[in-house]
Design an enzyme around this catalytic site. Sequence first.
Site, PDB file in Angstrom:
ATOM      1  N   HIS A  79       0.816  -1.217   0.000  1.00  0.00           N
ATOM      2  CA  HIS A  79       0.000   0.000   0.000  1.00  0.00           C
ATOM      3  C   HIS A  79       0.849   1.267   0.000  1.00  0.00           C
ATOM      4  O   HIS A  79       0.344   2.350  -0.288  1.00  0.00           O
ATOM      5  CB  HIS A  79      -1.065  -0.015   1.114  1.00  0.00           C
ATOM      6  N   ASP A 133       1.275  -7.689   2.285  1.00  0.00           N
ATOM      7  CA  ASP A 133       1.420  -6.251   2.048  1.00  0.00           C
ATOM      8  C   ASP A 133       2.889  -5.832   1.874  1.00  0.00           C
ATOM      9  O   ASP A 133       3.474  -5.196   2.745  1.00  0.00           O
ATOM     10  CB  ASP A 133       0.773  -5.490   3.219  1.00  0.00           C
ATOM     11  N   SER A 190       4.075   2.163   8.404  1.00  0.00           N
ATOM     12  CA  SER A 190       3.838   1.182   7.360  1.00  0.00           C
ATOM     13  C   SER A 190       5.123   0.886   6.620  1.00  0.00           C
ATOM     14  O   SER A 190       5.808   1.814   6.183  1.00  0.00           O
ATOM     15  CB  SER A 190       2.798   1.688   6.370  1.00  0.00           C
TER      16      SER A 190
HETATM   17  N1  ARG Z   1      -4.821   0.724   7.737  1.00  0.00           N
HETATM   18  C1  ARG Z   1      -3.550   0.821   7.059  1.00  0.00           C
HETATM   19  C2  ARG Z   1      -3.041   2.253   7.167  1.00  0.00           C
HETATM   20  O1  ARG Z   1      -3.501   2.983   7.961  1.00  0.00           O
HETATM   21  C3  ARG Z   1      -3.605   0.334   5.667  1.00  0.00           C
HETATM   22  C4  ARG Z   1      -4.351   1.184   4.682  1.00  0.00           C
HETATM   23  C5  ARG Z   1      -4.317   0.674   3.271  1.00  0.00           C
HETATM   24  N2  ARG Z   1      -5.107  -0.511   3.082  1.00  0.00           N
HETATM   25  C6  ARG Z   1      -6.444  -0.507   2.790  1.00  0.00           C
HETATM   26  N3  ARG Z   1      -7.067  -1.658   2.660  1.00  0.00           N
HETATM   27  N4  ARG Z   1      -7.117   0.593   2.599  1.00  0.00           N
HETATM   28  O2  ARG Z   1      -2.467   2.888   6.344  1.00  0.00           O
HETATM   29  N1  GLU Z   2      -1.230   1.436   7.620  1.00  0.00           N
HETATM   30  C1  GLU Z   2      -0.588   2.474   8.373  1.00  0.00           C
HETATM   31  C2  GLU Z   2       0.411   3.260   7.537  1.00  0.00           C
HETATM   32  O1  GLU Z   2       0.297   3.377   6.379  1.00  0.00           O
HETATM   33  C3  GLU Z   2       0.029   1.879   9.570  1.00  0.00           C
HETATM   34  C4  GLU Z   2      -1.070   1.528  10.445  1.00  0.00           C
HETATM   35  C5  GLU Z   2      -1.110   2.377  11.669  1.00  0.00           C
HETATM   36  O2  GLU Z   2      -1.692   3.476  11.636  1.00  0.00           O
HETATM   37  O3  GLU Z   2      -0.529   1.891  12.640  1.00  0.00           O
HETATM   38  O4  GLU Z   2       1.283   3.892   8.034  1.00  0.00           O
END
Ligand code: ARG
Ligand code: GLU
Length: 716
Positions: free
Chosen positions: A84, A220, A651
Amino acid sequence: MKKFFLTILTTILLGTIVRADEGMWIPALLQRNEAEMQAMGMKITADDIYSINHSSMKDAVVLFGGGCTGELVSDQGLLLTNHHCGYGWIQRHSTVEHDYLTDGFWAMTPEEELACPGLTAVMLKNMVDVTDRVLESITYETSDEDRAEIIKKHIKSIIEEAKKDTEYEVSVESFYIGNQYFLMYNEVFKDVRMVGAPPSNIGKFGGDTDNWVWPRHTGDFSIFRIYVGKDGKPAEYNEENVPYKPDYHFTISLKGVEKDDFTFVFGYPARTNEYLPAVAVDQEANVVYPVVVDLRTQILDIYNKYQEKDAKVRIQYASKHAGLGNGWKKWMGVIEGIRNFKGIDKKLAFEQAYNDWCMQSRSRMKYMHALRDFTPVYEEYEKYRMATTYFTEAGLSIEIIEFAANMAKLSEVTKDTPQEEIDELISELKETSAAFFKDYYQPIDEEVAVTMLTAYRAAQPEDFRPEILNEIDKIFKGDVKAYVDYLFGKTILTSEEKVNKFLDEFKPSKVKKLEKDPAVVAANSMMDFYVENVMAKSRECNAKINNLRRVYMEGQMKMIPERNLYPDANFTLRVTYGKVGGFKPRDAVEYRHFTTLDGIMQKENPDIYDYVVTDRLRELYEAKDFGCYADKDGTMHVAFIAGNHTTGGNSGSPILNAEGKLLGLNFDRTWEGTMSDLIYDPSICKNISVDIRYVLFLIDKYAGCTRLIDEMTIDE
Ligand code: ARG
Ligand code: GLU
C-alpha cells in the site's frame, strides 16, 4: 506522610502513562532503554541499533516516499516496503497491456527495474540536540509571539550554519511539544526504482473489508531499489546510475516468531497525541470523531449501494472508498477503545495527581495553570472545530463542490493577469477536470449532496453557517432535495464537454459567468464562510492550545524525572519494542498471534473482489510447496501481531527479533487498539506485520524472481 502518599500515588498513576510496550523512542537516546530492552530479551545493544561512529541498523531504514518506511535488505540497495506504500507507483506504471496492479510486477533483470521520478528515500545520518541554542534568551516572561519569533530566528541561523559544512539536508525538529529540539542531517536518495510487487489480490488481500482487522492475511509488500551516481552519492535518475551500497542491510531470519518473543520496530511514525489533557481527548473522541464517523457512514453507504450494482462504479469509487474508509474504521476503533478502556477517567485521575504535585511548590503554579487553562480554550475551540469538520467532511465530500472550489481559482484572473499565468492555470484545471470526470458518477454525488447538506444544515446554527445553507431555507423552503436538483440541473460542472469548452474559450471576462454557476456559488459560499469566520479563530485557538500543551508537557517531564517519557511521533525515526502475542478483544474471544495460508483459503471467494485467490497461489498451497519458508509446524505463516507502539507512517517498517534480524514488515494495527495514538493500553494495542517468510515465498516460489533472493542475506 502526605508527600509520601503522593509519591506512591504518582508512581501508580504513572504506570498508566508509560508501561512496557508503550513508547516510540528517539534512536539517538536509546541507551536509556537498553537495559529494559535486554531484560525483555534483546541480545544486541542500543549502539548496534543507532550509532554515528560506525555502521548500525539506522543505516538500513529510510523514510519512503515521504509517508511510509522502507528497509534495505541487500548490499545492492534492495528495499522492502508495503504494497500500500508502493501502490501509487505500481498504479502509475500500469497500463491496459501491463496491469501491474492486477497481475503483479517482477523485474527479472536489473534492466527491467522501473524509474519512479519524484520518489525519494530519506536516510537519517545524524541528529544533534540543539535545544539550548533554539531556546536561548527565552524565559517565562517572554510572550508567546516573541517566543515564536525568537525560535524561528534561532532555527534559521542553526540551519544556515549547519549547511556550510555538510552535504546532507538539514532541518530542526521540535520534540516534546517545543521542549526539545534536534538538528537532523538527512541523506536524500532521488533515484528509487520499482523492482517487484505481488498482484493486488495478494498485496491487498482482504482489501478494505479486512483493513485494521485481525486476523489478517495481506501480503502487504512491494520491492524497490535505491540507485546512486557512480561516486556513490545520491543523484537524480540517470541510466548510468548504479545500485546503492548501504553501510548496513538487514539479515533476514527464517525462524519466525513464538509467543512472547522480543521484537522491535524501527521506522517513521507520523503523529500521536499522548499527552493531551482529558478535556481534549473528550472533545476528540466524544464530539469530533462521532460526527466524522457518522458523516462517513452515510457517504460510504451510498458508495456501497452503487458500487455493488455496477462494476465500473466499483472501480471508479474504489480509491475514494478506501480513502474515506481508512479513517472511518480507525476512528470507530478510537471511540470504542477510549470508552472501553475508560481513557477519560484515566486522564482525569492523572490530572488529579498532577495538580497535587503542582500544589507542593509555588514554582509549579504555572504548570497547574496550564492544565486549568485548557478547559476554556477547548470550549471556545469546539465551535470552530465543528465548523471546520462540517466544511471538510460534509461540504467538500460533495464532489461537485470540491471540483467547483478548484475551478473557482479562475476567479483570481483579471484583465491584467499575464496570458502565461492564465494558460498555466487552464492546463492545470484541465488535468483536474480529466481526473475528476474519469471517476465521477453523478447519481452518487447527488445523493451524497442531499445527505451531507441535510446534516450540515441540521448541525450548524443559522447564525453560524455558510449563507448557501440559509438560502436553502429562504428560497427552497428548507427542501434540500429541491435545492440539489436545481444545483445539478443548472451547473455546467457535471458535463466534461461543457467544462472543456469553458476552459478552451476562457478569457478574463468569463469569470463573472463562472461565478454565477450554482456549484461555484455553493463552493464560494462555504469557502468564504470558512475563511472569514472560522480559519483565523481556529488558528488563534490552536496557538493558545499549543502553548499550553508545551507548558503542560514540561510539567509532566518535571513531575516524573525518573521516568523516561517519550516524545509524541513527529515523522522522525523512532524505535518501539514489545513482545509477540495475541489478545482478547472482547468477552469470550481470544486471538492467536499468527495467521497462515490456510486462512487465505478459508476466506477465498471468487465472487468477492477482496477475497479472490489466484490459481498459482492455490496450486502452491495444495502442493504444500513452501520450500524453506514453511514454519516448523509445516504451515505457511502469513502475518503476526506484537505489542509494538506504532502509528501511521510505520507502514513498511522492519520488525526485528532479539538479534536485530528481519522478521517481517509492519503494515497495520488492530482497530480495537487504534486509540494508541491518544492513550496506550498494552492489553489491546497490537501492531500487525506480514511474515518475511511469506514475502520470500512469494518472491521465490510464486514469482520465481530468485535473483532477488540471491542478493539477500538470509539466516536459515
Ligand atoms: N490501515 C492501514 C493504514 O492505515 C492500511 C491502509 C491501506 N489498506 C487498505 N485496505 N485501505 O495505512
Ligand atoms: N497502515 C498504516 C500506515 O500506512 C500503519 C497503520 C497504523 O496506523 O498503525 O502507516
